[in-house]
Design a protein around this motif. Structure first.
Motif, PDB file in Angstrom:
ATOM      1  N   ALA A 218       0.812  -1.223   0.000  1.00 26.80           N
ATOM      2  CA  ALA A 218       0.000   0.000   0.000  1.00 26.80           C
ATOM      3  C   ALA A 218       0.843   1.269   0.000  1.00 26.80           C
ATOM      4  CB  ALA A 218      -0.945   0.005   1.199  1.00 26.80           C
ATOM      5  N   THR A 219       1.998   1.241   0.653  1.00 24.78           N
ATOM      6  CA  THR A 219       2.800   2.450   0.825  1.00 24.78           C
ATOM      7  C   THR A 219       4.086   2.461   0.000  1.00 24.78           C
ATOM      8  OG1 THR A 219       4.067   1.578   2.707  1.00 24.78           O
ATOM      9  CG2 THR A 219       1.952   2.655   3.191  1.00 24.78           C
ATOM     10  N   GLY A 220       4.528   1.286  -0.445  1.00 26.13           N
ATOM     11  CA  GLY A 220       5.796   1.191  -1.154  1.00 26.13           C
ATOM     12  C   GLY A 220       7.000   1.265  -0.242  1.00 26.13           C
ATOM     13  N   LEU A 221       6.777   1.215   1.081  1.00 27.56           N
ATOM     14  CA  LEU A 221       7.857   1.353   2.052  1.00 27.56           C
ATOM     15  C   LEU A 221       8.027   0.063   2.858  1.00 27.56           C
ATOM     16  CD1 LEU A 221       6.881   4.877   3.443  1.00 27.56           C
ATOM     17  CD2 LEU A 221       8.821   4.369   1.937  1.00 27.56           C
ATOM     18  N   PRO A 222       9.257  -0.271   3.255  1.00 26.80           N
ATOM     19  CA  PRO A 222       9.453  -1.412   4.152  1.00 26.80           C
ATOM     20  C   PRO A 222       8.604  -1.251   5.406  1.00 26.80           C
ATOM     21  CG  PRO A 222      11.555  -0.637   3.311  1.00 26.80           C
ATOM     22  CD  PRO A 222      10.525   0.372   2.882  1.00 26.80           C
ATOM     23  N   ALA A 223       8.060  -2.368   5.891  1.00 24.24           N
ATOM     24  CA  ALA A 223       7.128  -2.310   7.019  1.00 24.24           C
ATOM     25  C   ALA A 223       7.497  -3.337   8.075  1.00 24.24           C
ATOM     26  CB  ALA A 223       5.699  -2.555   6.525  1.00 24.24           C
ATOM     27  N   ALA A 224       7.072  -3.054   9.302  1.00 25.13           N
ATOM     28  CA  ALA A 224       7.312  -3.964  10.423  1.00 25.13           C
ATOM     29  C   ALA A 224       6.127  -3.932  11.358  1.00 25.13           C
ATOM     30  CB  ALA A 224       8.586  -3.566  11.173  1.00 25.13           C
ATOM     31  N   ALA A 225       5.965  -5.024  12.096  1.00 23.60           N
ATOM     32  CA  ALA A 225       4.888  -5.112  13.084  1.00 23.60           C
ATOM     33  C   ALA A 225       5.396  -5.814  14.328  1.00 23.60           C
ATOM     34  CB  ALA A 225       3.684  -5.854  12.519  1.00 23.60           C
ATOM     35  N   SER A 226       4.821  -5.436  15.457  1.00 20.66           N
ATOM     36  CA  SER A 226       5.103  -6.051  16.749  1.00 20.66           C
ATOM     37  C   SER A 226       3.786  -6.621  17.260  1.00 20.66           C
ATOM     38  CB  SER A 226       5.659  -4.997  17.717  1.00 20.66           C
ATOM     39  OG  SER A 226       5.733  -5.494  19.035  1.00 20.66           O
ATOM     40  N   PHE A 227       3.712  -7.951  17.385  1.00 19.44           N
ATOM     41  CA  PHE A 227       2.447  -8.626  17.722  1.00 19.44           C
ATOM     42  C   PHE A 227       2.481  -9.239  19.110  1.00 19.44           C
ATOM     43  CE2 PHE A 227      -1.095  -9.894  14.773  1.00 19.44           C
ATOM     44  CZ  PHE A 227      -0.957  -8.832  13.912  1.00 19.44           C
ATOM     45  N   LYS A 228       1.313  -9.189  19.780  1.00 22.22           N
ATOM     46  CA  LYS A 228       1.119  -9.881  21.055  1.00 22.22           C
ATOM     47  C   LYS A 228      -0.286 -10.453  21.096  1.00 22.22           C
ATOM     48  CE  LYS A 228       2.900  -9.924  24.709  1.00 22.22           C
ATOM     49  NZ  LYS A 228       3.203  -8.843  25.642  1.00 22.22           N
TER      50      LYS A 228
ATOM     51  N   ASP B  70      10.628  -6.974   4.596  1.00 18.29           N
ATOM     52  CA  ASP B  70      11.844  -7.099   3.797  1.00 18.29           C
ATOM     53  C   ASP B  70      12.878  -7.938   4.543  1.00 18.29           C
ATOM     54  OD1 ASP B  70      10.329  -5.085   2.556  1.00 18.29           O
ATOM     55  OD2 ASP B  70      12.114  -4.014   1.885  1.00 18.29           O
ATOM     56  N   GLU B  71      13.975  -8.214   3.875  1.00 18.83           N
ATOM     57  CA  GLU B  71      15.026  -9.027   4.492  1.00 18.83           C
ATOM     58  C   GLU B  71      15.488  -8.416   5.814  1.00 18.83           C
ATOM     59  OE1 GLU B  71      18.281 -11.196   2.360  1.00 18.83           O
ATOM     60  OE2 GLU B  71      19.489  -9.513   3.146  1.00 18.83           O
ATOM     61  N   CYS B  72      15.678  -9.260   6.799  1.00 15.14           N
ATOM     62  CA  CYS B  72      16.208  -8.826   8.091  1.00 15.14           C
ATOM     63  C   CYS B  72      17.715  -8.662   7.959  1.00 15.14           C
ATOM     64  CB  CYS B  72      15.888  -9.853   9.177  1.00 15.14           C
ATOM     65  SG  CYS B  72      16.512  -9.412  10.814  1.00 15.14           S
ATOM     66  N   ASP B  73      18.205  -7.438   8.137  1.00 15.52           N
ATOM     67  CA  ASP B  73      19.643  -7.190   8.046  1.00 15.52           C
ATOM     68  C   ASP B  73      20.287  -7.275   9.428  1.00 15.52           C
ATOM     69  OD1 ASP B  73      18.860  -4.822   9.273  1.00 15.52           O
ATOM     70  OD2 ASP B  73      19.191  -3.568   7.504  1.00 15.52           O
ATOM     71  N   ALA B  74      21.610  -7.174   9.447  1.00 14.97           N
ATOM     72  CA  ALA B  74      22.346  -7.325  10.703  1.00 14.97           C
ATOM     73  C   ALA B  74      21.980  -6.238  11.698  1.00 14.97           C
ATOM     74  CB  ALA B  74      23.848  -7.304  10.424  1.00 14.97           C
ATOM     75  N   GLN B  75      21.740  -5.031  11.220  1.00 12.56           N
ATOM     76  CA  GLN B  75      21.403  -3.940  12.120  1.00 12.56           C
ATOM     77  C   GLN B  75      20.085  -4.215  12.841  1.00 12.56           C
ATOM     78  OE1 GLN B  75      20.187   0.024  10.587  1.00 12.56           O
ATOM     79  NE2 GLN B  75      21.882   0.831  11.806  1.00 12.56           N
ATOM     80  N   THR B  76      19.066  -4.638  12.092  1.00 11.88           N
ATOM     81  CA  THR B  76      17.774  -4.950  12.705  1.00 11.88           C
ATOM     82  C   THR B  76      17.919  -6.096  13.701  1.00 11.88           C
ATOM     83  OG1 THR B  76      16.709  -4.270  10.643  1.00 11.88           O
ATOM     84  CG2 THR B  76      15.354  -5.464  12.233  1.00 11.88           C
TER      85      THR B  76
END
Length: 390
Positions: free
Chosen positions: A56-66, A121-127
């Motif tokens: 929808a946004t064209g940007l890398p996205a992340a979520a935190s689920f509980k 997206d791919e999880c990089d070393a920094q993340t």
């Protein structure tokens, strides 16, 4: 692999437990750890959320689920200097996917404690390095760099759950769920949320900024995977307050609004200058900030407990100071998974700086809701889409 045996279901007494495919192979691979039933529910829901946010946004996205609802969701919007300090990443040049994760985790750090993470997206070393210092149960992503995977494999004494999702997997159109021996079947909720759903604007104010449209899409897509009733406040490319599973919509609006207020108050100068001891752990710091912002702070001052985390007694943040600070907040977007039955939801939203609203419309009191929005010069769209999720 068509089937994966699990230790138990939602609770230890619920055995046996497994996940399996009627046709084809499971669309994920376990790279580390042993998944649990709830882990996989979080993984499959959060993966859909970040994949749709990215589209929808064209940007890398992340979520935190509980517990099968998001505590936070975000895209890779740049962080201000204040948010860098709030999120403990001052002066660090962040990759886009790390930025999205830092935002998602920072939406509601109390609720994200022990979360399940999803990356588009791919999880990089920094993340992975940021994840390594947080209390978290697992992660799902389409791929991992070699260095990131090695970092994650050391987390939780080597038991941290790492799932790799097939980015091309397409589920069947019909989905099934069994409750009390009865099988339910429905069309999967594959409705696409885009800016098209923001075109019906019944309020006097008609303008959505580009940032408002982005934030409303984030709110609506987040709600698509939040247990209903649900309301989401969003700003600056991320959710800032999510209310899930409430029987009354106005209670949901209040709950999410209170979380949004806390997100804003964490940026108050007094909070940013709290004199923490150097050895205070991140979760203890989060708890202390939450108490400092809340009405419990005065009770804490009557004991010596504050000395555990602070080098000196902080100046209190009074109720009046909080009210005055929150009065300066504006530009917040709010999404609702169904219509607002009364204008009281808009009244509460206004108190948390809401300027933009997206809700389905269709209440017999729509006129009252529109009138209330007009009173505060709020731009509101009727999406004509209900996003109940159970």
């Amino acid at each position: 692999m068509k089937e994966l045996e699990l230790k138990y279901g939602c609770n230890p007494n619920q055995k046996p437990a497994r996940v399996f495919m009627e046709k084809g192979e499971l669309p994920f691979t376990v790279l580390n750890g042993k998944p649990g039933y709830i882990n996989l529910l979080d993984a499959m829901n959060s993966w859909q959320l970040v994949k749709e946010l990215k589209k929808a946004t064209g940007l890398p996205a992340a979520a935190s689920f509980k517990h099968v609802s998001p505590a936070g969701a975000a895209v890779a919007a740049p962080l201000s200097e204040i948010l860098q300090k709030v999120y403990f990443v001052e002066g660090i040049e962040l990759s886009p996917i790390a930025t999205a994760y830092i935002r998602a985790r920072g939406a509601d750090r109390m609720s994200s404690y022990g979360d399940f993470v999803a990356l588009s997206d791919e999880c990089d070393a920094q993340t992975a390095s940021f994840l390594a210092r947080e209390v978290s149960d697992g992660i799902i992503a389409p791929s991992y760099s070699d260095e990131a995977l090695e970092i994650l494999k050391t987390k939780r004494k080597g038991t941290y759950l790492v799932l790799q999702m097939d980015n091309d997997f397409q589920p069947a159109a019909l989905e099934h769920k069994e409750v009390f021996g009865i099988t339910f079947e429905q069309q999967r909720n594959d409705i696409e949320i885009s800016e098209e759903c923001l075109k019906d604007i019944p309020t006097d104010s008609k303008e959505f900024s580009a940032e408002a449209r982005r934030d409303l899409l984030i709110a609506l897509i987040t709600l698509k995977y939040t247990q209903s009733n649900s309301v989401c406040y969003a700003k600056d490319g991320q959710a800032i307050g999510i209310g899930a599973g409430q029987q009354s919509r106005v209670h949901c609006t209040r709950l999410a609004g209170n979380k949004a207020d806390v997100w804003h108050l964490r940026q108050h100068p007094k909070v940013l200058s709290l004199p923490f001891k150097d050895d205070v752990r991140r979760p203890d710091r989060d708890n202390a900030i939450d108490v400092y912002i809340s009405e419990e702070w005065e009770d804490l001052l009557e004991t010596d407990d504050w000395q555990r985390v602070f080098t000196e007694k902080p100046a209190p943040l009074s109720r009046e100071e909080k009210k005055e600070y929150l009065k300066t907040i504006t530009g917040v977007a709010l999404g609702s998974d169904a219509f607002f039955p009364f204008g009281d939801n808009v009244e509460r939203a206004h108190k948390s700086g809401v300027k933009y609203i997206a809700q389905s419309g269709g209440s017999i009191r729509d006129d009252n809701v529109i009138e209330t929005a007009n009173k505060y010069d709020i731009t509101m769209a009727f999406t004509h889409i209900r996003l109940f999720h159970h």
